[in-house]
Design an enzyme around this catalytic site. Structure first.
Site, PDB file in Angstrom:
ATOM      1  N   TYR A   1      -6.757   5.498 -10.847  1.00 48.17           N
ATOM      2  CA  TYR A   1      -5.940   4.315 -11.122  1.00 48.17           C
ATOM      3  C   TYR A   1      -6.431   3.174 -10.250  1.00 48.17           C
ATOM      4  CZ  TYR A   1      -1.779   1.288 -11.393  1.00 48.17           C
ATOM      5  OH  TYR A   1      -0.919   0.224 -11.581  1.00 48.17           O
TER       6      TYR A   1
ATOM      7  N   ASP B   1     -12.525   2.161  -4.509  1.00 47.91           N
ATOM      8  CA  ASP B   1     -11.141   1.692  -4.498  1.00 47.91           C
ATOM      9  C   ASP B   1     -10.414   2.496  -3.429  1.00 47.91           C
ATOM     10  OD1 ASP B   1      -8.503   1.087  -4.775  1.00 47.91           O
ATOM     11  OD2 ASP B   1      -8.444   1.280  -6.961  1.00 47.91           O
TER      12      ASP B   1
ATOM     13  N   LYS C   1      -2.113  -1.330   0.189  1.00 41.67           N
ATOM     14  CA  LYS C   1      -1.162  -0.409   0.811  1.00 41.67           C
ATOM     15  C   LYS C   1      -1.116  -0.515   2.345  1.00 41.67           C
ATOM     16  CE  LYS C   1      -0.461   2.231  -3.298  1.00 41.67           C
ATOM     17  NZ  LYS C   1      -1.368   2.480  -4.408  1.00 41.67           N
TER      18      LYS C   1
HETATM   19  C1  LIG Z   1      -1.703   1.615  -5.640  1.00 39.61           C
HETATM   20  C2  LIG Z   1      -3.097   1.529  -6.117  1.00 39.61           C
HETATM   21  C3  LIG Z   1      -3.586   0.401  -6.772  1.00 39.61           C
HETATM   22  C4  LIG Z   1      -2.715  -0.735  -7.194  1.00 39.61           C
HETATM   23  O1  LIG Z   1      -2.144  -1.389  -6.112  1.00 39.61           O
HETATM   24  P1  LIG Z   1      -0.817  -2.267  -6.354  1.00 39.61           P
HETATM   25  O2  LIG Z   1      -0.585  -2.918  -5.025  1.00 39.61           O
HETATM   26  O3  LIG Z   1       0.248  -1.308  -6.778  1.00 39.61           O
HETATM   27  O4  LIG Z   1      -1.120  -3.247  -7.423  1.00 39.61           O
HETATM   28  C5  LIG Z   1      -4.930   0.349  -7.067  1.00 39.61           C
HETATM   29  N1  LIG Z   1      -5.751   1.363  -6.760  1.00 39.61           N
HETATM   30  C6  LIG Z   1      -5.316   2.471  -6.136  1.00 39.61           C
HETATM   31  C7  LIG Z   1      -6.280   3.555  -5.795  1.00 39.61           C
HETATM   32  C8  LIG Z   1      -3.971   2.600  -5.818  1.00 39.61           C
HETATM   33  O5  LIG Z   1      -3.540   3.721  -5.243  1.00 39.61           O
END
Ligand SMILES: *Cc1c(COP(=O)(O)O)cnc(C)c1O
Length: 437
Positions: A146, A241, A274
């Site tokens: 994601y 990511d 995060k």
């Molecule tokens: C949480 C998450 C996102 C999206 O971040 P948001 O602040 O919720 O938009 C993107 N990539 C990864 C791997 C994530 O865990």
């Protein structure tokens, strides 16, 4: 408690009248596990309290950011001081430089970063930048990873390697995902075939190095190594990511974990979120200078944000990074997290329940499966009925884990060994019930 006096139920009913599904992010709605979401009233350390004043040991921590636990005094003080100075200016501040410098010191694969407000925004911007920097349109993502909810990322695999993805959300026109190639995680053969077919047209390859959006699935070392080699060979930018793993699995992120096993390893671009906001809306993306100089106002790739680098959010992020940079922080966090997974595994084994788990730093995952899955289709073989029983069994015993079987869990510095022991004890009781199913 009778239904009438259950404040969570009352709040959920009220919320559903004014907010779609009663929540501002879908997984909070408990749709996968059933039941009533808990409305949080307040939190402290490793705990939060719901609308009924019921206490929970919190293993979500806002889906990762609360690595120090809730209400760490140094972070609260930094935020309070920042608020008194001002909320937002739309003009640059020194604190943005300080945070950027701190991030670059800790994650040396990047020379420059840009601060944004959410992981979605960061991942979306990184793809635009990769496309702008390479002059190519296509990119690779892996099934089960994601990267936020930008249109081009809401996509599942098409029917073959030459065919691009299909949208997974209504409202995303097929043309918007026609450049997104979705491959199987940890599948080296498929990766090689995709590059052989069209490697010279692929702007970037984006991956969660330890995939927390499949609960907890590590990219194998040979897979990461091959991704790196192929990206270098074809001039494709390798994007890690690390929105979830950054400052969570290690101070240097998952890339530092892989660099220990692949000498000299670095991704070309990194997405963070995060933990870097410490619970405030803050995220970032970065790369080498030559790539970042394509961004406006220096270059032709446009990207902007009214609240980007917000003074209160940067204060929160900086204070958080300073705490987690202290010697021994990740050793202690990693030890506690491993003891949780070991305890759960022993408890499940003792009751004859199929179970396996893994952790790195303060991030963990587990499956009601005999062996750790390697990709999305294996993750989806988990028994969701059993997971839902486990989830509600733990919830009833005051332990809050993610309300979906494909989501990771998080331990904070505020969790004590006693919290871990109480969690294992609660899980043991539920495993005993499960074994009788
Ligand atoms: C949480 C998450 C996102 C999206 O971040 P948001 O602040 O919720 O938009 C993107 N990539 C990864 C791997 C994530 O865990």
């Amino acid at each position: 408690m009778t239904l009438n006096s259950d404040h969570n139920t009352l709040l959920f009913e009220r919320a559903k009248r004014v907010i779609p599904g009663g929540v501002n992010s879908p997984v909070r709605a408990f749709k996968a596990v059933g039941g009533i979401p808990r409305f949080v009233k307040r939190a402290h350390g490793a705990y939060f309290w719901d609308a009924n004043e019921q206490r929970y040991i919190d293993f979500i921590g806002s889906w990762g950011p609360m690595i120090l636990g809730h209400g760490h005094p140094a972070v609260v003080k930094a935020v309070q001081d920042a608020v008194l100075e001002g909320f937002s200016y739309g003009a640059p501040t020194e604190r943005e430089i300080e945070l950027a410098e701190e991030i670059l010191r800790l994650v040396p694969s990047m020379d420059m970063v840009r601060l944004v407000s959410s992981g979605t925004e960061a991942a979306m911007s990184v793809i635009r930048l990769a496309r702008g920097a390479t002059g190519r349109s296509k990119f690779i993502k892996f099934e089960g990873c994601y990267h936020g909810h930008a249109d081009a990322l809401l996509v599942k695999a098409g029917s073959g390697l030459a065919t691009f993805g299909n949208p997974t959300s209504a409202g995303v026109p097929p043309e918007v995902v026609q450049h997104t190639l979705v491959l199987e995680y940890n599948n080296i053969e498929q990766l090689e075939a995709a590059f052989a077919l069209q490697g010279d047209q692929i702007a970037c390859l984006m991956m969660e190095p330890i995939c927390g959006n499949m609960n907890f699935v590590r990219a194998s070392v040979p897979f990461v190594k091959r991704c790196r080699e192929l990206c270098t060979q074809y001039g494709t930018l390798l994007v890690f990511d690390e929105v979830m793993t950054g400052f969570r699995v290690a101070l240097g992120g998952a890339q530092s974990v892989y660099a220990k096993q692949i000498p000299g390893f670095e991704p070309d671009m990194t997405v963070m979120g995060k933990v870097i906001g410490g619970g405030m809306p803050l995220a970032a993306f970065g790369a080498k200078r030559s790539v970042m100089e394509h961004l406006a106002p220096l270059g032709a790739v446009y990207q902007a944000g009214t609240l980007s680098g917000n003074p209160v959010a940067t204060a929160c992020g900086l204070a958080t990074l300073r705490q987690i940079s202290k010697p021994g922080f990740y050793e202690d966090l990693g030890r506690k997290t491993r003891s949780l997974i070991n305890g759960l595994t022993q408890a499940a084994d003792g009751e004859g329940v199929a179970f396996c788990g893994d952790s790195e730093g303060g991030m963990f995952g587990f499956f009601l499966l005999a062996a750790l899955p390697q990709n999305y289709s294996q993750v989806m073989k988990s028994n969701s009925d059993h997971f839902n029983l486990l989830f509600h069994g733990l919830l009833d015993r005051g332990v809050y884990i993610a309300p979906a079987l494909y989501e990771a869990g998080f331990v904070s510095a505020a969790h004590t060994d006693a919290d871990i022991a109480a969690t294992v004890q609660a899980a043991h009781e539920v495993f005993r019930l499960l074994s009788k199913q």
